[in-house]
Design a protein around this motif. Structure first.
Motif, mmCIF file in Angstrom:
data_model
loop_
_atom_site.group_PDB
_atom_site.id
_atom_site.type_symbol
_atom_site.label_atom_id
_atom_site.label_comp_id
_atom_site.label_asym_id
_atom_site.label_seq_id
_atom_site.Cartn_x
_atom_site.Cartn_y
_atom_site.Cartn_z
ATOM 1 N N ILE A 173 39.692 47.837 33.332
ATOM 2 C CA ILE A 173 38.501 48.698 33.242
ATOM 3 C C ILE A 173 37.244 47.883 33.522
ATOM 4 C CG2 ILE A 173 37.102 50.089 31.672
ATOM 5 C CD1 ILE A 173 39.707 50.839 30.218
ATOM 6 N N ARG A 174 37.191 46.687 32.951
ATOM 7 C CA ARG A 174 36.008 45.837 33.091
ATOM 8 C C ARG A 174 35.769 45.425 34.536
ATOM 9 N NH1 ARG A 174 35.440 39.872 30.194
ATOM 10 N NH2 ARG A 174 33.404 39.297 31.067
ATOM 11 N N TYR A 175 36.853 45.052 35.234
ATOM 12 C CA TYR A 175 36.712 44.540 36.598
ATOM 13 C C TYR A 175 37.056 45.583 37.665
ATOM 14 C CZ TYR A 175 36.396 40.013 34.287
ATOM 15 O OH TYR A 175 36.009 38.967 33.488
ATOM 16 N N LYS A 176 37.253 46.835 37.199
ATOM 17 C CA LYS A 176 37.528 47.946 38.124
ATOM 18 C C LYS A 176 38.772 47.669 38.978
ATOM 19 C CE LYS A 176 32.717 49.523 38.419
ATOM 20 N NZ LYS A 176 32.225 48.670 37.328
ATOM 21 N N ASN B 185 37.533 33.392 35.219
ATOM 22 C CA ASN B 185 36.093 33.596 35.142
ATOM 23 C C ASN B 185 35.480 32.885 33.935
ATOM 24 O OD1 ASN B 185 35.506 34.998 37.489
ATOM 25 N ND2 ASN B 185 35.966 36.995 36.594
ATOM 26 N N GLU B 186 36.225 32.819 32.833
ATOM 27 C CA GLU B 186 35.721 32.098 31.663
ATOM 28 C C GLU B 186 35.605 30.605 31.973
ATOM 29 O OE1 GLU B 186 38.438 33.109 28.588
ATOM 30 O OE2 GLU B 186 37.402 34.968 28.043
ATOM 31 N N VAL C 9 42.113 46.518 29.295
ATOM 32 C CA VAL C 9 40.669 46.354 29.119
ATOM 33 C C VAL C 9 40.073 45.605 30.304
ATOM 34 C CG1 VAL C 9 38.895 45.243 27.703
ATOM 35 C CG2 VAL C 9 40.776 46.475 26.597
ATOM 36 N N ASP C 10 40.758 44.545 30.759
ATOM 37 C CA ASP C 10 40.277 43.787 31.916
ATOM 38 C C ASP C 10 40.224 44.666 33.161
ATOM 39 O OD1 ASP C 10 40.046 41.571 30.364
ATOM 40 O OD2 ASP C 10 41.903 40.627 31.048
ATOM 41 N N ASN D 60 45.073 43.970 26.503
ATOM 42 C CA ASN D 60 44.082 43.064 27.090
ATOM 43 C C ASN D 60 43.964 43.262 28.594
ATOM 44 O OD1 ASN D 60 43.628 41.944 24.561
ATOM 45 N ND2 ASN D 60 45.073 40.272 24.862
ATOM 46 N N GLN E 172 30.798 34.143 39.802
ATOM 47 C CA GLN E 172 32.036 34.921 39.831
ATOM 48 C C GLN E 172 32.981 34.373 40.890
ATOM 49 O OE1 GLN E 172 32.833 37.645 37.730
ATOM 50 N NE2 GLN E 172 31.008 36.908 36.644
ATOM 51 N N ASN F 285 41.835 49.068 38.092
ATOM 52 C CA ASN F 285 42.790 49.989 37.474
ATOM 53 C C ASN F 285 44.015 50.232 38.339
ATOM 54 O OD1 ASN F 285 39.914 50.546 36.590
ATOM 55 N ND2 ASN F 285 41.024 51.719 35.041
ATOM 56 N N LEU G 45 40.506 37.016 34.036
ATOM 57 C CA LEU G 45 39.669 36.822 32.856
ATOM 58 C C LEU G 45 39.541 35.344 32.508
ATOM 59 C CD1 LEU G 45 38.039 37.952 30.513
ATOM 60 C CD2 LEU G 45 40.174 38.181 29.214
#
Length: 469
Positions: free
Chosen positions: A214-217, A65-66, A211-212, A208, A77, A219, A62
């Protein structure tokens, strides 16, 4: 773009990362990253091992990438390839990975005193990867009547992880030593069971990362990170309330670890039954082990804490003065130690002896009503920014200009002293930094208060204004 352009992009990304991670994380995770190519869509880099790639993709993606978005645009990316034959090149030396890229003074780096150096994945890196604070050990924990049962349980768990009191659930108000005990267990296990994988995480960071994932798959990698450990230390479990998805994930993580006889240690500010919306099946599992509390320290324990703090700092404080502080400040250990820091720092700067009269004069705001008036975290930050002469955006931002860095660290110190926020909570408030940056800022400001009168006056004035307004 050519490889040289990739180098420039990575230098900018690395510069940003360096403000957000500790030295050990830099050395273990990012120091061997090599840029390969960059275009409008992605920056491709290589690392020497799968372990390095997993650390980046599972834990740090995360913030990478920011930083990449700032350096190359929002559409870019990160792609991480593994090159086990990777060796430092002449171009690497020209870029100056071991000396940093522009020779900037170390003090300009937000949150850290030193510049990165090339190094292996040593013991300090393992401790950092586990999330452990080196200051929080059993040796530095002060035993008293208010915490002796929790301490005994923590020692027993550390000596025989996974065999007794599983899970161990420790609860109590903020600033009483729960987090200290979790870290102490981690250090003990790491030292005595060197093949055990230990991981400390706050529930906020667990959320956090979930959530990341899930966002970036990612898991599967997230689950492996927390279900393959031997000891999981999870702090502030009360933040599970009202988060059904996170409760579901933690339920399965708990079952996987407990079923494999892996140790789980949990802290909370209240007993499981008092956490709203916590699922009954989780409450039931927390009852499988031992639930113990930590109470506010009595005056004898507070005195012992102050004496221990003075000895560790190498400061001579009269017994009468220690007793005065211990009897007058009873809210929590954090405020107690903060009072001692203020007195010893002033004496050191002014060249005057430490006396009870001096302590009484310096601690007027603490000896009265020491509660900060009700504010949201953002409102408190806005007031701090105004007093310090910067806006909130600047304090949250990534600029490393020296006056701003110092003010940012002072604000972090003030939040730690005035509120019950955890290190991760403060880190998130200040632009989503890593919590170790906040730990460093608090330690650094504490040190500077005894060395620079300007810093002492600035911190003292900030705290007094916030308490009196």
């Amino acid at each position: 773009m050519q490889v040289s352009d990739g180098n420039q992009v990575w230098i900018r990304v690395a510069d940003d990362l360096r403000t957000q991670v500790t030295e050990a994380v830099w050395m273990s995770t990012f120091s061997d990253v090599r840029p390969i190519k960059v275009d409008d869509r992605q920056l491709t880099v290589s690392v020497p091992s799968n372990q390095a790639r997993e650390r980046i993709m599972n834990r740090w993606l995360l913030i990478v990438n920011e930083a990449l978005a700032d350096a190359a645009g929002n559409g870019c990316q990160l792609v991480v390839l593994v090159d086990p034959n990777q060796e430092p090149t002449e171009q690497d030396q020209a870029i100056g990975w071991s000396d940093w890229h522009d020779g900037a003074p170390a003090d300009d780096v937000d949150g850290h005193d030193t510049v990165p150096v090339r190094g292996g994945f040593g013991a300090s890196s393992v401790i950092d990867e586990a999330g452990l604070n080196p200051r929080y050990t059993f040796e530095t924990f002060v035993k008293g009547g208010s915490n002796q049962f929790a301490l005994a349980a923590a020692l027993r768990v550390a000596e025989t992880p996974g065999r007794v009191y599983n899970p161990l659930f420790i609860y109590g108000s903020a600033g009483l030593g729960k987090t200290h005990l979790l870290h102490a267990i981690g250090h003990y296990v790491h030292h005595n069971y060197q093949h055990h994988d230990v991981r400390y995480v706050s529930t906020e960071n667990f959320l956090n990362e979930f959530v990341d994932a899930i966002r970036y798959k990612t898991n599967t990698a997230f689950q492996r990170r927390y279900r393959d450990v031997d000891v999981l230390l999870i702090d502030d479990i009360q933040f599970l309330e009202k988060r059904e998805g996170l409760q579901e994930e933690f339920f399965h993580t708990f079952n996987a670890l407990h079923g494999a006889n892996k140790q789980i240690v949990i802290s909370s500010d209240r007993i499981p039954d008092a956490i709203p919306t916590l699922e009954e099946r989780l409450i039931g599992r927390f009852r499988w082990g031992l639930i113990t509390d930590i109470q506010p320290p009595d005056v004898e324990t507070r005195l012992a804490i102050l004496r221990n703090k003075a000895e560790r700092e190498g400061v001579q404080v009269p017994q009468e003065t220690l007793e005065f502080i211990a009897t007058r400040i009873a809210s929590n250990i954090r405020e107690l130690e903060g009072a001692l820091i203020r007195v010893t720092a002033f004496a050191s700067l002014s060249g005057v002896p430490i006396t009870t009269e001096l302590a009484q004069n310096l601690l007027t705001d603490l000896l009265g009503d020491s509660n900060v008036k009700p504010r949201t975290d953002e409102e408190l930050l806005a007031e701090m920014a105004a007093i310090l002469g910067f806006d909130v955006v600047a304090l949250k931002g990534k600029s490393r200009q020296r006056p701003l860095v110092t003010s940012r660290q002072i604000a972090m110190y003030a939040f730690r002293n005035l509120t019950e926020l955890s290190y991760p909570s403060i880190a998130r408030l200040f632009g989503g930094r890593d919590h170790t940056t906040v730990i460093h800022a608090v330690d650094k400001v504490q040190k500077l208060m005894s060395e620079r009168k300007q810093i002492y006056d600035q911190v003292t004035e900030l705290l007094q204004q916030l308490k009196s307004s």
